[in-house]
Design an enzyme around this catalytic site. Structure first.
Site, PDB file in Angstrom:
ATOM      1  N   CYS A 139      49.367  13.087  25.819  1.00 32.41           N
ATOM      2  CA  CYS A 139      50.498  12.918  24.912  1.00 32.41           C
ATOM      3  C   CYS A 139      50.311  11.656  24.126  1.00 32.41           C
ATOM      4  O   CYS A 139      49.526  10.703  24.402  1.00 32.41           O
ATOM      5  CB  CYS A 139      51.732  13.201  25.340  1.00 32.41           C
ATOM      6  SG  CYS A 139      52.369  14.717  26.220  1.00 32.41           S
ATOM      7  N   HIS A 166      56.028  11.241  21.341  1.00 32.12           N
ATOM      8  CA  HIS A 166      57.608  10.814  21.742  1.00 32.12           C
ATOM      9  C   HIS A 166      57.262   9.256  21.847  1.00 32.12           C
ATOM     10  O   HIS A 166      56.496   8.519  21.515  1.00 32.12           O
ATOM     11  CB  HIS A 166      57.362  11.313  23.253  1.00 32.12           C
ATOM     12  CG  HIS A 166      56.211  10.722  24.224  1.00 32.12           C
ATOM     13  ND1 HIS A 166      56.727   9.813  24.999  1.00 32.12           N
ATOM     14  CD2 HIS A 166      55.331  11.195  24.490  1.00 32.12           C
ATOM     15  CE1 HIS A 166      55.632   9.424  25.753  1.00 32.12           C
ATOM     16  NE2 HIS A 166      54.767  10.451  25.630  1.00 32.12           N
TER      17      HIS A 166
END
Length: 416
Positions: A335, A316
Protein backbone atom coordinates in the site's frame (compact mmCIF):
# COMPACT_ATOMS: atom_id res chain seq x y z
CA UNK A 1 31.31 3.78 -0.69
CA UNK A 2 28.16 1.71 -1.04
CA UNK A 3 26.44 2.44 -4.34
CA UNK A 4 22.73 3.11 -4.06
CA UNK A 5 20.06 3.57 -6.63
CA UNK A 6 19.26 7.08 -5.67
CA UNK A 7 22.47 7.78 -7.31
CA UNK A 8 21.60 9.16 -10.58
CA UNK A 9 22.91 11.56 -13.08
CA UNK A 10 20.90 14.31 -14.65
CA UNK A 11 20.41 17.04 -17.07
CA UNK A 12 22.31 17.66 -20.20
CA UNK A 13 23.28 21.25 -19.75
CA UNK A 14 25.93 23.23 -21.46
CA UNK A 15 27.18 20.08 -23.16
CA UNK A 16 23.67 19.05 -24.13
CA UNK A 17 22.76 22.33 -25.73
CA UNK A 18 25.91 22.32 -27.81
CA UNK A 19 25.74 18.65 -28.70
CA UNK A 20 22.45 19.29 -30.42
CA UNK A 21 24.25 21.63 -32.78
CA UNK A 22 26.68 19.01 -34.07
CA UNK A 23 29.63 16.87 -33.12
CA UNK A 24 32.22 19.49 -34.04
CA UNK A 25 30.79 21.94 -31.55
CA UNK A 26 30.49 19.17 -29.01
CA UNK A 27 34.17 18.37 -29.44
CA UNK A 28 34.97 22.07 -28.98
CA UNK A 29 33.00 22.16 -25.76
CA UNK A 30 34.81 19.13 -24.33
CA UNK A 31 38.13 20.72 -25.31
CA UNK A 32 37.10 24.01 -23.68
CA UNK A 33 36.10 22.11 -20.56
CA UNK A 34 39.48 20.40 -20.33
CA UNK A 35 41.34 23.65 -20.95
CA UNK A 36 38.97 25.71 -18.80
CA UNK A 37 40.69 28.45 -16.78
CA UNK A 38 41.69 27.47 -13.27
CA UNK A 39 39.57 29.96 -11.40
CA UNK A 40 36.66 30.19 -9.05
CA UNK A 41 36.81 30.71 -5.30
CA UNK A 42 34.14 30.82 -2.65
CA UNK A 43 34.80 34.50 -2.14
CA UNK A 44 33.95 35.27 -5.79
CA UNK A 45 30.70 37.09 -6.38
CA UNK A 46 28.01 34.52 -7.07
CA UNK A 47 26.75 34.51 -10.65
CA UNK A 48 23.50 32.65 -11.28
CA UNK A 49 24.65 32.05 -14.85
CA UNK A 50 27.21 29.58 -13.50
CA UNK A 51 24.38 27.10 -13.06
CA UNK A 52 22.98 25.80 -16.34
CA UNK A 53 19.55 24.69 -17.46
CA UNK A 54 16.03 25.56 -16.38
CA UNK A 55 14.36 25.42 -13.01
CA UNK A 56 14.12 21.97 -11.45
CA UNK A 57 10.80 22.66 -9.72
CA UNK A 58 7.83 22.69 -12.07
CA UNK A 59 4.07 22.19 -12.19
CA UNK A 60 4.34 20.05 -15.32
CA UNK A 61 2.96 16.54 -14.69
CA UNK A 62 5.20 13.54 -15.35
CA UNK A 63 2.42 12.20 -17.56
CA UNK A 64 2.12 14.78 -20.33
CA UNK A 65 2.97 15.24 -24.01
CA UNK A 66 5.45 17.95 -22.98
CA UNK A 67 7.35 15.50 -20.78
CA UNK A 68 7.61 13.08 -23.69
CA UNK A 69 9.05 15.84 -25.87
CA UNK A 70 11.57 16.85 -23.22
CA UNK A 71 12.68 13.23 -22.73
CA UNK A 72 13.18 12.88 -26.48
CA UNK A 73 15.36 16.00 -26.36
CA UNK A 74 17.27 14.60 -23.38
CA UNK A 75 17.94 11.36 -25.24
CA UNK A 76 19.50 13.36 -28.06
CA UNK A 77 21.62 15.30 -25.59
CA UNK A 78 22.75 12.22 -23.67
CA UNK A 79 23.54 10.41 -26.92
CA UNK A 80 25.96 13.23 -27.67
CA UNK A 81 27.50 13.01 -24.20
CA UNK A 82 28.01 9.26 -24.62
CA UNK A 83 29.53 9.78 -28.08
CA UNK A 84 32.10 12.13 -26.54
CA UNK A 85 33.11 9.63 -23.86
CA UNK A 86 30.68 10.38 -21.06
CA UNK A 87 31.77 12.03 -17.84
CA UNK A 88 34.60 11.38 -15.35
CA UNK A 89 34.21 9.31 -12.20
CA UNK A 90 34.28 11.53 -9.12
CA UNK A 91 36.40 9.98 -6.33
CA UNK A 92 33.96 9.04 -3.57
CA UNK A 93 36.41 9.25 -0.69
CA UNK A 94 35.66 12.57 1.01
CA UNK A 95 32.70 14.63 2.12
CA UNK A 96 33.08 17.66 -0.13
CA UNK A 97 31.12 20.81 0.71
CA UNK A 98 31.20 24.60 0.47
CA UNK A 99 34.56 26.03 1.56
CA UNK A 100 36.61 22.88 0.93
CA UNK A 101 39.73 23.11 -1.23
CA UNK A 102 40.67 19.68 -2.58
CA UNK A 103 41.95 18.28 -5.92
CA UNK A 104 38.84 16.07 -6.15
CA UNK A 105 36.73 19.19 -6.62
CA UNK A 106 38.23 19.49 -10.11
CA UNK A 107 36.72 16.11 -11.04
CA UNK A 108 33.44 17.26 -9.51
CA UNK A 109 33.43 20.48 -11.52
CA UNK A 110 34.03 18.64 -14.80
CA UNK A 111 31.31 16.12 -14.00
CA UNK A 112 28.77 18.86 -13.22
CA UNK A 113 29.71 20.79 -16.36
CA UNK A 114 29.13 17.81 -18.65
CA UNK A 115 25.72 17.04 -17.11
CA UNK A 116 24.75 20.69 -17.44
CA UNK A 117 24.51 21.58 -13.76
CA UNK A 118 27.54 23.92 -13.82
CA UNK A 119 28.51 26.39 -16.53
CA UNK A 120 31.98 26.15 -18.03
CA UNK A 121 32.31 29.83 -17.10
CA UNK A 122 32.75 28.71 -13.48
CA UNK A 123 36.18 27.40 -14.41
CA UNK A 124 38.26 24.47 -13.15
CA UNK A 125 39.56 24.90 -9.63
CA UNK A 126 40.06 22.79 -6.47
CA UNK A 127 37.80 25.22 -4.58
CA UNK A 128 34.28 24.14 -3.66
CA UNK A 129 32.82 27.60 -4.08
CA UNK A 130 29.34 29.04 -4.40
CA UNK A 131 29.17 28.01 -8.07
CA UNK A 132 29.79 24.37 -7.20
CA UNK A 133 27.47 24.53 -4.21
CA UNK A 134 24.56 25.70 -6.39
CA UNK A 135 25.37 23.09 -9.05
CA UNK A 136 25.50 20.23 -6.54
CA UNK A 137 22.16 21.29 -5.07
CA UNK A 138 20.63 21.33 -8.54
CA UNK A 139 22.01 17.87 -9.23
CA UNK A 140 20.63 16.57 -5.94
CA UNK A 141 17.16 17.96 -6.63
CA UNK A 142 17.06 16.20 -9.99
CA UNK A 143 17.90 12.90 -8.31
CA UNK A 144 15.41 13.17 -5.47
CA UNK A 145 18.13 13.76 -2.88
CA UNK A 146 18.20 16.32 -0.05
CA UNK A 147 19.59 19.47 -1.66
CA UNK A 148 22.13 20.26 1.05
CA UNK A 149 25.08 20.83 -1.28
CA UNK A 150 27.14 18.17 0.52
CA UNK A 151 28.77 15.40 -1.51
CA UNK A 152 28.08 12.24 0.48
CA UNK A 153 27.29 8.59 -0.19
CA UNK A 154 24.05 9.00 -2.14
CA UNK A 155 25.25 11.93 -4.23
CA UNK A 156 28.46 10.15 -5.22
CA UNK A 157 26.52 7.02 -6.13
CA UNK A 158 24.21 9.07 -8.35
CA UNK A 159 27.03 10.92 -10.04
CA UNK A 160 29.03 7.81 -10.82
CA UNK A 161 26.34 5.97 -12.75
CA UNK A 162 27.78 5.98 -16.26
CA UNK A 163 26.41 8.10 -19.09
CA UNK A 164 25.50 5.07 -21.27
CA UNK A 165 23.44 3.63 -18.43
CA UNK A 166 21.62 6.92 -17.93
CA UNK A 167 20.93 7.12 -21.66
CA UNK A 168 19.46 3.62 -21.59
CA UNK A 169 17.34 4.54 -18.59
CA UNK A 170 15.87 7.48 -20.49
CA UNK A 171 15.11 5.29 -23.50
CA UNK A 172 13.38 2.68 -21.32
CA UNK A 173 11.23 5.25 -19.60
CA UNK A 174 10.30 7.04 -22.80
CA UNK A 175 8.27 3.96 -23.74
CA UNK A 176 6.42 4.13 -20.41
CA UNK A 177 5.77 7.85 -20.74
CA UNK A 178 4.48 7.59 -24.30
CA UNK A 179 1.96 4.98 -23.18
CA UNK A 180 0.52 7.41 -20.61
CA UNK A 181 0.73 10.72 -22.48
CA UNK A 182 -2.91 10.84 -23.58
CA UNK A 183 -5.89 12.29 -21.73
CA UNK A 184 -5.98 10.84 -18.21
CA UNK A 185 -8.82 12.92 -16.78
CA UNK A 186 -9.55 16.52 -15.82
CA UNK A 187 -8.38 15.57 -12.32
CA UNK A 188 -6.26 12.55 -11.45
CA UNK A 189 -3.76 11.18 -8.96
CA UNK A 190 -0.47 9.63 -10.06
CA UNK A 191 1.74 7.55 -7.77
CA UNK A 192 5.30 7.22 -9.11
CA UNK A 193 6.72 4.19 -7.32
CA UNK A 194 10.52 4.59 -7.82
CA UNK A 195 10.27 8.29 -6.93
CA UNK A 196 8.03 7.48 -3.93
CA UNK A 197 6.05 10.56 -4.85
CA UNK A 198 2.43 11.45 -5.63
CA UNK A 199 1.09 14.08 -8.02
CA UNK A 200 -2.47 15.44 -7.88
CA UNK A 201 -3.10 16.86 -11.34
CA UNK A 202 -5.84 19.22 -12.47
CA UNK A 203 -6.26 20.97 -15.83
CA UNK A 204 -2.90 19.69 -16.99
CA UNK A 205 -0.89 21.02 -14.03
CA UNK A 206 0.31 19.56 -10.74
CA UNK A 207 -1.65 21.20 -7.92
CA UNK A 208 -0.31 19.02 -5.08
CA UNK A 209 2.80 16.90 -4.61
CA UNK A 210 3.13 14.44 -1.75
CA UNK A 211 6.03 12.38 -0.50
CA UNK A 212 5.05 8.72 -0.30
CA UNK A 213 6.10 5.43 1.26
CA UNK A 214 5.76 2.51 -1.15
CA UNK A 215 6.30 -1.25 -1.07
CA UNK A 216 9.41 -3.11 -0.04
CA UNK A 217 11.40 -5.14 -2.56
CA UNK A 218 9.65 -8.34 -1.46
CA UNK A 219 6.20 -6.70 -1.11
CA UNK A 220 6.06 -4.49 -4.16
CA UNK A 221 3.47 -1.82 -4.84
CA UNK A 222 1.67 -2.95 -8.03
CA UNK A 223 1.18 -1.08 -11.29
CA UNK A 224 -2.54 -0.30 -11.66
CA UNK A 225 -5.20 2.05 -13.03
CA UNK A 226 -8.39 2.64 -11.09
CA UNK A 227 -10.68 5.35 -9.71
CA UNK A 228 -10.72 6.65 -6.15
CA UNK A 229 -14.32 6.17 -5.06
CA UNK A 230 -14.22 6.31 -1.26
CA UNK A 231 -12.45 7.89 1.68
CA UNK A 232 -12.79 6.36 5.13
CA UNK A 233 -12.15 8.72 8.01
CA UNK A 234 -10.86 6.94 11.15
CA UNK A 235 -10.69 3.55 9.43
CA UNK A 236 -10.48 0.13 10.98
CA UNK A 237 -7.40 -1.70 9.75
CA UNK A 238 -7.94 -5.25 8.60
CA UNK A 239 -4.65 -7.11 8.47
CA UNK A 240 -4.19 -9.14 5.27
CA UNK A 241 -3.21 -12.77 5.66
CA UNK A 242 0.29 -12.06 4.34
CA UNK A 243 0.94 -9.59 7.17
CA UNK A 244 -0.57 -11.97 9.74
CA UNK A 245 1.85 -14.68 8.63
CA UNK A 246 4.96 -12.54 8.07
CA UNK A 247 4.57 -9.98 10.85
CA UNK A 248 1.87 -10.53 13.45
CA UNK A 249 2.51 -14.21 14.26
CA UNK A 250 6.29 -13.69 14.71
CA UNK A 251 5.62 -10.59 16.85
CA UNK A 252 3.19 -12.49 19.08
CA UNK A 253 5.80 -15.18 19.61
CA UNK A 254 8.15 -12.50 20.92
CA UNK A 255 5.60 -10.42 22.82
CA UNK A 256 2.28 -12.05 23.84
CA UNK A 257 0.86 -8.57 24.61
CA UNK A 258 1.51 -7.19 21.12
CA UNK A 259 -2.13 -7.31 19.98
CA UNK A 260 -3.47 -5.73 23.17
CA UNK A 261 -0.86 -2.97 23.12
CA UNK A 262 -1.79 -2.12 19.52
CA UNK A 263 -5.58 -2.30 19.86
CA UNK A 264 -5.83 -5.26 17.49
CA UNK A 265 -8.71 -7.67 17.96
CA UNK A 266 -9.06 -11.21 16.62
CA UNK A 267 -12.47 -11.94 15.14
CA UNK A 268 -13.62 -15.49 14.53
CA UNK A 269 -16.90 -17.05 13.34
CA UNK A 270 -18.25 -16.96 16.89
CA UNK A 271 -17.05 -13.46 17.75
CA UNK A 272 -13.91 -12.04 19.37
CA UNK A 273 -11.14 -14.54 20.11
CA UNK A 274 -8.83 -14.40 23.14
CA UNK A 275 -5.20 -14.21 21.90
CA UNK A 276 -4.15 -16.41 24.78
CA UNK A 277 -6.29 -19.24 23.41
CA UNK A 278 -4.21 -19.47 20.22
CA UNK A 279 -1.09 -21.58 19.74
CA UNK A 280 1.24 -18.98 18.21
CA UNK A 281 3.84 -21.64 17.38
CA UNK A 282 1.55 -22.79 14.56
CA UNK A 283 -0.09 -21.07 11.60
CA UNK A 284 -3.55 -21.42 13.19
CA UNK A 285 -3.95 -17.63 13.56
CA UNK A 286 -3.59 -17.03 9.82
CA UNK A 287 -7.14 -18.33 9.33
CA UNK A 288 -8.60 -15.66 11.59
CA UNK A 289 -9.55 -12.00 11.03
CA UNK A 290 -7.32 -9.38 12.69
CA UNK A 291 -8.82 -5.89 13.00
CA UNK A 292 -7.23 -2.82 14.54
CA UNK A 293 -9.50 -0.20 16.12
CA UNK A 294 -9.42 3.41 14.83
CA UNK A 295 -7.04 5.75 16.63
CA UNK A 296 -3.64 7.37 16.53
CA UNK A 297 -1.72 4.08 16.55
CA UNK A 298 -3.90 2.58 13.84
CA UNK A 299 -1.74 1.48 10.87
CA UNK A 300 -3.70 3.88 8.65
CA UNK A 301 -3.94 6.63 11.27
CA UNK A 302 -6.60 9.19 10.29
CA UNK A 303 -7.71 8.17 6.80
CA UNK A 304 -7.86 5.48 4.12
CA UNK A 305 -8.30 6.17 0.39
CA UNK A 306 -10.06 3.35 -1.46
CA UNK A 307 -10.23 2.38 -5.14
CA UNK A 308 -11.23 -0.95 -6.71
CA UNK A 309 -8.26 -3.16 -7.64
CA UNK A 310 -7.37 -6.88 -7.59
CA UNK A 311 -4.33 -6.34 -5.35
CA UNK A 312 -6.25 -5.17 -2.25
CA UNK A 313 -4.00 -2.10 -1.97
CA UNK A 314 -4.99 1.44 -1.03
CA UNK A 315 -3.52 4.78 0.04
CA UNK A 316 -3.52 5.95 3.63
CA UNK A 317 -2.16 8.06 6.45
CA UNK A 318 0.43 6.62 8.86
CA UNK A 319 1.48 7.11 12.48
CA UNK A 320 5.13 6.67 11.38
CA UNK A 321 5.65 10.17 10.01
CA UNK A 322 9.44 10.01 10.45
CA UNK A 323 9.71 7.58 7.52
CA UNK A 324 8.88 10.39 5.11
CA UNK A 325 12.21 12.04 5.94
CA UNK A 326 14.24 9.08 4.72
CA UNK A 327 15.97 9.05 1.34
CA UNK A 328 14.89 5.47 0.62
CA UNK A 329 11.15 5.26 1.28
CA UNK A 330 10.35 1.64 0.50
CA UNK A 331 8.89 0.27 3.72
CA UNK A 332 5.27 -0.72 3.13
CA UNK A 333 3.66 -4.06 2.35
CA UNK A 334 2.38 -2.78 -1.00
CA UNK A 335 0.00 0.00 0.00
CA UNK A 336 1.00 3.66 -0.32
CA UNK A 337 1.40 5.96 2.69
CA UNK A 338 0.89 9.65 1.96
CA UNK A 339 2.55 12.58 3.71
CA UNK A 340 0.18 15.48 4.42
CA UNK A 341 -2.63 13.17 3.38
CA UNK A 342 -5.31 15.54 4.71
CA UNK A 343 -4.48 18.04 1.95
CA UNK A 344 -4.94 15.33 -0.65
CA UNK A 345 -8.22 14.14 0.87
CA UNK A 346 -9.56 17.71 0.99
CA UNK A 347 -8.79 18.01 -2.73
CA UNK A 348 -10.42 14.65 -3.48
CA UNK A 349 -13.60 15.57 -1.56
CA UNK A 350 -13.90 19.02 -3.09
CA UNK A 351 -16.85 18.04 -5.28
CA UNK A 352 -18.55 15.94 -2.58
CA UNK A 353 -21.25 18.13 -0.97
CA UNK A 354 -20.90 18.76 2.76
CA UNK A 355 -17.28 17.62 3.00
CA UNK A 356 -15.11 20.68 3.33
CA UNK A 357 -11.86 20.74 5.32
CA UNK A 358 -13.60 21.79 8.52
CA UNK A 359 -16.02 18.85 8.54
CA UNK A 360 -13.23 16.47 7.60
CA UNK A 361 -11.08 17.61 10.54
CA UNK A 362 -14.04 17.49 12.94
CA UNK A 363 -14.79 13.92 11.88
CA UNK A 364 -11.20 12.90 12.58
CA UNK A 365 -11.48 14.36 16.08
CA UNK A 366 -14.70 12.41 16.71
CA UNK A 367 -12.82 9.12 16.47
CA UNK A 368 -15.75 7.46 14.71
CA UNK A 369 -15.12 5.40 11.60
CA UNK A 370 -16.91 7.26 8.78
CA UNK A 371 -16.95 6.16 5.11
CA UNK A 372 -17.43 8.93 2.54
CA UNK A 373 -18.31 8.11 -1.08
CA UNK A 374 -16.88 10.55 -3.63
CA UNK A 375 -19.58 12.19 -5.73
CA UNK A 376 -17.13 12.25 -8.66
CA UNK A 377 -14.58 9.39 -8.53
CA UNK A 378 -11.03 10.52 -9.35
CA UNK A 379 -8.76 8.41 -11.61
CA UNK A 380 -5.63 7.05 -9.95
CA UNK A 381 -2.56 5.62 -11.66
CA UNK A 382 0.17 3.61 -9.92
CA UNK A 383 3.12 3.75 -12.31
CA UNK A 384 6.85 3.11 -12.58
CA UNK A 385 8.89 5.97 -14.04
CA UNK A 386 12.54 6.16 -12.98
CA UNK A 387 13.69 8.82 -15.47
CA UNK A 388 11.91 11.80 -16.99
CA UNK A 389 12.39 15.43 -18.00
CA UNK A 390 10.21 18.42 -17.20
CA UNK A 391 12.14 21.04 -19.12
CA UNK A 392 15.00 21.66 -21.52
CA UNK A 393 18.12 20.25 -19.81
CA UNK A 394 16.18 19.36 -16.65
CA UNK A 395 16.47 15.57 -16.44
CA UNK A 396 15.35 13.58 -13.42
CA UNK A 397 16.54 10.12 -12.36
CA UNK A 398 15.45 7.88 -9.52
CA UNK A 399 16.55 4.54 -8.14
CA UNK A 400 15.30 1.52 -10.06
CA UNK A 401 14.01 0.13 -6.78
CA UNK A 402 12.33 -2.99 -8.25
CA UNK A 403 14.90 -3.64 -10.96
CA UNK A 404 12.49 -3.07 -13.85
CA UNK A 405 14.89 -1.07 -16.01
CA UNK A 406 16.93 -4.19 -16.75
CA UNK A 407 20.40 -2.86 -15.92
CA UNK A 408 22.49 -4.38 -13.14
CA UNK A 409 24.20 -1.05 -12.41
CA UNK A 410 20.81 0.41 -11.46
CA UNK A 411 19.83 -2.48 -9.20
CA UNK A 412 19.51 -1.46 -5.58
CA UNK A 413 20.70 -3.41 -2.55
CA UNK A 414 20.36 -0.90 0.29
CA UNK A 415 16.58 -1.28 0.50
CA UNK A 416 16.56 -5.11 0.52
Amino acid sequence: MKTDRRSFLTGAGAVAATLASGSAQAQDLIRDLILSPRRGNWDDQFDARATEGGRVATSLPIFSPETVTYVEMAIGQYSGIVAQGGWPVVPATKKLRLGVVDPDVEFLRRRLMISGDLSTSAGISPAFDSYVDAAVKRFQLRHGLPSDGVMGEYSYAAMNVSAPVRLGQLETNLVRLRAMSGFLGDRYVMVNIPAAQIEAVEAGRVVLRHTAIVGKIDRQTPILNSKINEVIVNPFWNAPESIVRKDIIPLMRKNPNYLTENNIRILGPQGEVDPMSIDWNTEEAAKLHFRQDPGRINAMASVKINFPNPHAVYMHDTPQQSLFNQIERFHSSGCVRVQNVRDLVTWLLRDTPGWDRQRFEQTIKSGESTPVALTAPVPVYFTYVSAWSTGDRVVHFRNDIYGRDGVDELMISAAL
